[in-house]
Design an enzyme around this catalytic site. Sequence first.
Site, PDB file in Angstrom:
ATOM      1  N   GLY A 100      44.279  74.100  34.541  1.00 41.07           N
ATOM      2  CA  GLY A 100      43.301  73.604  35.494  1.00 41.07           C
ATOM      3  C   GLY A 100      42.441  74.679  36.119  1.00 41.07           C
ATOM      4  O   GLY A 100      41.372  74.392  36.649  1.00 41.07           O
ATOM      5  N   LYS A 116      42.782  83.689  35.714  1.00 40.27           N
ATOM      6  CA  LYS A 116      43.234  82.611  36.585  1.00 40.27           C
ATOM      7  C   LYS A 116      42.346  82.573  37.823  1.00 40.27           C
ATOM      8  O   LYS A 116      42.263  83.544  38.570  1.00 40.27           O
ATOM      9  CB  LYS A 116      44.690  82.821  36.997  1.00 40.27           C
ATOM     10  CG  LYS A 116      45.217  81.712  37.908  1.00 40.27           C
ATOM     11  CD  LYS A 116      46.670  81.943  38.271  1.00 40.27           C
ATOM     12  CE  LYS A 116      47.190  80.865  39.214  1.00 40.27           C
ATOM     13  NZ  LYS A 116      48.597  81.074  39.589  1.00 40.27           N
ATOM     14  N   ASP A 128      39.552  72.608  42.121  1.00 45.15           N
ATOM     15  CA  ASP A 128      38.251  73.257  42.014  1.00 45.15           C
ATOM     16  C   ASP A 128      38.239  74.384  40.992  1.00 45.15           C
ATOM     17  O   ASP A 128      37.228  75.057  40.808  1.00 45.15           O
ATOM     18  CB  ASP A 128      37.799  73.793  43.374  1.00 45.15           C
ATOM     19  CG  ASP A 128      38.816  74.743  44.014  1.00 45.15           C
ATOM     20  OD1 ASP A 128      39.731  75.215  43.300  1.00 45.15           O
ATOM     21  OD2 ASP A 128      38.691  75.015  45.218  1.00 45.15           O
ATOM     22  N   ARG A 186      53.949  76.870  26.869  1.00 40.31           N
ATOM     23  CA  ARG A 186      54.965  76.371  27.794  1.00 40.31           C
ATOM     24  C   ARG A 186      55.775  75.240  27.168  1.00 40.31           C
ATOM     25  O   ARG A 186      55.361  74.652  26.160  1.00 40.31           O
ATOM     26  CB  ARG A 186      54.265  75.835  29.058  1.00 40.31           C
ATOM     27  CG  ARG A 186      53.360  76.855  29.711  1.00 40.31           C
ATOM     28  CD  ARG A 186      52.103  76.210  30.315  1.00 40.31           C
ATOM     29  NE  ARG A 186      51.182  77.234  30.804  1.00 40.31           N
ATOM     30  CZ  ARG A 186      51.283  77.810  31.991  1.00 40.31           C
ATOM     31  NH1 ARG A 186      52.193  77.398  32.840  1.00 40.31           N
ATOM     32  NH2 ARG A 186      50.441  78.753  32.335  1.00 40.31           N
ATOM     33  N   ASP A 259      56.126  72.488  32.980  1.00 36.48           N
ATOM     34  CA  ASP A 259      54.856  73.109  32.603  1.00 36.48           C
ATOM     35  C   ASP A 259      54.749  74.543  33.105  1.00 36.48           C
ATOM     36  O   ASP A 259      53.785  75.248  32.769  1.00 36.48           O
ATOM     37  CB  ASP A 259      53.667  72.281  33.113  1.00 36.48           C
ATOM     38  CG  ASP A 259      53.693  72.082  34.622  1.00 36.48           C
ATOM     39  OD1 ASP A 259      54.619  71.403  35.098  1.00 36.48           O
ATOM     40  OD2 ASP A 259      52.803  72.606  35.312  1.00 36.48           O
TER      41      ASP A 259
END
Length: 494
Positions: A100, A116, A128, A186, A259
Amino acid sequence: MPHLPPAPEPLDLPLPWNNRFAGLGEAFYAPLQPTPLPAPYWVGTSASAARWAGLDANHLDSPEVLQALTGNRLLQGSEPLASVYSGHQFGQWAGQLGDGRAILLGELNGLEVQLKGAGLTPFSRMGDGRAVLRSSIREFLASEAMYGLGIPTSRALCVTGSDAPVRRETVETAAVVTRLAPSFIRFGHFEHFCHHGMPGELKILADFVIDHYYPDCRTDARWNGNPYVALLAAVTERTAHMVAHWQAVGFCHGVMNTDNMSILGLTIDYGPFQFMDAYDPAHICNHSDTGGRYAFYKQPNVAYWNLFCLGQAMMPLIDEQEHAIAALETFKDIYPRAFAGRMAAKLGFSEVQVAHKPVIEGILKLLAADKVDFSIFWRRLSHWVRDEASAGDSVRDLFLDRAGFDTWLLSYSELLAHIPQAMAADLMLKSNPKYVLRNHLGEQAIQAARQKDFSMVADLLKVLETPYDEHIEFDAWAGFPPDWAAHISISCSS
């Protein structure tokens, strides 16, 4: 799907990019570009991580690389993408998740490079795509601290910051962490393709992992020649050793969702982590974990539960349930042995013996009963052994139950008498770190960084890279935490 930005201007920096994950196929990821941030600046850089990745550490002084590692310029040859995965969060199936706010640039010298906090991805959901300075500094320092402790982990090349506002509980400023790992695959990647009925993609993923990271699984004769059972067993073994090392240094991950579990047995996704101060097996470091699912003492069982989720996801490849269970059951043997070995080393014993078990269990009970500072106790005990018991009171004074500790110390001393004391002390000083990334140290570095003073970030990095060394000039950082440290709140928000 969120609106994604156009490609930024490429930076012509000759680097040996490899984009193997991008070659898996469109079902595995979404191609995209980072979203630029205004006026970036360096917050922290790790020359050690750069060398580990085979990179020129001088690049971390370059204004062009600063722009690239903030997402403002594209590194020539990289193929930015966000991978898709699913997972269980706090024990519940959460469905599709994915990167994300993490953007994989590709591989350099066998290591994936990931930004990241570099902006929205198709998997940002209601987020966001950003990370804040606070959490980015914590992840940067924690990654390098864990590496310094010898614990399998992703690493952090650098943190860059920007004054661009990011709203969390309050308005904070943005930052980007450049993360490194052999792979960020993962458990949740496997769960995704199993849950969505995509056996072809599941096999592609498993074969990719085996061929690139676990090639011995192709020839492992223990599992009837089934490489997928061998893979499950190998991941189980690595995970067991990783968690045993966590427990031995008092590290709380805080959010062990499937995850957030690495297929390579690496510690990844440093969110609400904590190195314990006072030893409390029931300690919950994540204030979002209201049910205590990820309390410190539960971490081994949670790892085992997560491995079962991975095993279920791999069943279309394994077929026979008893084979999967047999592979997973190895955890019950590997973890206790690994943990006992770590604890024996902390006591100065190079090999675990039956007589060590009550001594290990006894000291952990005493530490818990009196809420003794975990890191300080083990380091003081190491010095007590090194100095031929001349500093006994420095250890004894940590306990309210002096009589109980004296009884334990007598039993321990009787075992210690059978091995060379200098060898025991040397092993202990290499097994019991003087420095860990305590919450209050991270908080002090964050507060200074908010004023554009990054000196404590740099100094902490220096100390945490070699946490078993004395670093006399930073002795205060190995002392007891201040009272206000108990009120630091860490949660999943970052």
